[in-house]
Design an enzyme around this catalytic site. Structure first.
Site, PDB file in Angstrom:
ATOM      1  N   ASP A   1       0.553  -1.531   0.593  1.00  0.00           N
ATOM      2  CA  ASP A   1       0.114   0.018  -0.116  1.00  0.00           C
ATOM      3  C   ASP A   1       1.403   1.203   0.242  1.00  0.00           C
ATOM      4  O   ASP A   1       1.879   1.392  -0.656  1.00  0.00           O
ATOM      5  CB  ASP A   1      -0.890   0.002   1.361  1.00  0.00           C
ATOM      6  CG  ASP A   1      -2.394   0.719   1.219  1.00  0.00           C
ATOM      7  OD1 ASP A   1      -2.381   2.159   1.042  1.00  0.00           O
ATOM      8  OD2 ASP A   1      -3.268   0.814   0.636  1.00  0.00           O
TER       9      ASP A   1
ATOM     10  N   TYR B   1      -3.627  11.290   1.092  1.00  0.00           N
ATOM     11  CA  TYR B   1      -4.339  10.747  -0.103  1.00  0.00           C
ATOM     12  C   TYR B   1      -4.488  12.215  -0.568  1.00  0.00           C
ATOM     13  O   TYR B   1      -3.975  12.673  -1.510  1.00  0.00           O
ATOM     14  CB  TYR B   1      -5.467  10.397   0.182  1.00  0.00           C
ATOM     15  CG  TYR B   1      -5.312   9.336   0.323  1.00  0.00           C
ATOM     16  CD1 TYR B   1      -5.886   8.445  -0.811  1.00  0.00           C
ATOM     17  CD2 TYR B   1      -5.679   8.377   1.730  1.00  0.00           C
ATOM     18  CE1 TYR B   1      -6.014   6.373  -0.297  1.00  0.00           C
ATOM     19  CE2 TYR B   1      -6.203   7.335   1.744  1.00  0.00           C
ATOM     20  CZ  TYR B   1      -5.908   6.374   0.944  1.00  0.00           C
ATOM     21  OH  TYR B   1      -5.623   4.684   1.320  1.00  0.00           O
TER      22      TYR B   1
ATOM     23  N   HIS C   1      -4.669  -7.580  -0.347  1.00  0.00           N
ATOM     24  CA  HIS C   1      -4.180  -6.460   0.129  1.00  0.00           C
ATOM     25  C   HIS C   1      -3.427  -6.467   0.846  1.00  0.00           C
ATOM     26  O   HIS C   1      -2.766  -5.927   1.715  1.00  0.00           O
ATOM     27  CB  HIS C   1      -4.779  -5.327   0.071  1.00  0.00           C
ATOM     28  CG  HIS C   1      -4.829  -3.537  -0.241  1.00  0.00           C
ATOM     29  ND1 HIS C   1      -4.364  -3.585  -1.311  1.00  0.00           N
ATOM     30  CD2 HIS C   1      -5.057  -3.034   0.667  1.00  0.00           C
ATOM     31  CE1 HIS C   1      -3.785  -2.158  -0.646  1.00  0.00           C
ATOM     32  NE2 HIS C   1      -4.327  -2.441  -0.039  1.00  0.00           N
TER      33      HIS C   1
END
Length: 257
Positions: free
Chosen positions: A47, A175, A234
């Site tokens: 990630d 983000y 993930h």
């Protein structure tokens, strides 16, 4: 093993100023390792950690023995001057575009209005749990049954770390900062991770599922090990810690240092 916590997650504060991007944190991790007395070291993660490790190898590869990644976080440069996409790469890119349309809403809000969302999530433990665990359900290899892969205590611990430290908003600023200061981030011509790399490919990493084209990864990385795992998703280090640990050990053992 040195396992730093990203700025703004859990018990790690995030600087008030913006610009804490993949690239910025990559420079912090190099400074951290030098400060601890390491002249040579490997880097890796999944990630955001995979993106940070990649920029460590792009910007300052000298100290790096190698990179070990559990997902391909950054898309390689494919603009003017790059070689044409293969058929497998075109299919992969199209799958990713379809995935964006159905799954990437969280990214749109977290990269544009994280503060607004943060007020709501910091005010409701049920809302916070729903926001976090929906992704653990969708992105893990659990077949829709979270507790078949993770204990309830583990899942509650993950949510509680965000709740008691009030860090869901600061974590979402990852983000926002990457979008504002790095363009989400788009790599430039000539950006290459200049260190030997290993990729552990987990079948339920994200949608699109299945194995990404190795030639896609080789646009950015010097691939020395490519391991297709039998299971996992993930959150591979939490789902399949032994598979991840064995692959890391085998990769570094085989490198000529």
């Amino acid at each position: 093993m040195v396992i730093p916590s990203l700025p703004g997650y859990g018990f790690s504060p995030r600087p008030a100023a913006g610009g804490v991007t993949y690239r910025h944190v990559a420079s912090l991790w190099h400074r951290l390792m030098h400060g601890l007395g390491y002249a040579r070291y490997g880097a890796g993660g999944g990630d955001f950690g995979a993106g940070i490790a990649t920029f460590m190898a792009i910007d300052d590869p000298g100290p790096l023995i190698g990179l070990h990644l559990t997902n391909l976080e950054l898309a390689p440069y494919t603009g003017p001057g790059s070689r044409p996409l293969s058929g497998r790469e075109e299919a992969y890119a199209e799958q990713a575009r379809r995935w964006d349309q159905s799954e990437r809403g969280y990214n749109a809000i977290q990269s544009t209005k994280p503060q607004t969302l943060g007020y709501a999530l910091n005010d409701s433990p049920a809302g916070l749990a729903a926001w976090i665990l929906e992704k653990w359900r969708s992105w893990s290899d659990c077949g829709g049954d979270l507790e078949s892969r993770f204990s309830r205590d583990f899942l509650l611990t993950v949510v509680t770390l965000y709740w008691v430290t009030g860090t869901i908003t600061s974590s979402m600023r990852d983000y926002f900062d990457n979008r504002r200061w790095q363009g989400e981030p788009r790599l430039r011509p000539g950006d290459l991770a200049r260190a030997p790399a290993a990729v552990a490919v987990f079948p339920h990493m994200l949608v699109p599922e299945g194995e990404p084209p190795r030639e896609w990864a080789e646009r950015l990385y010097d691939i020395r090990r490519w391991t297709v795992m039998p299971r996992g998703g993930h959150f591979a280090p939490a789902e399949e810690p032994e598979l991840v640990a064995r692959d890391i050990a085998a990769f570094y053992e085989a490198l000529d240092r």
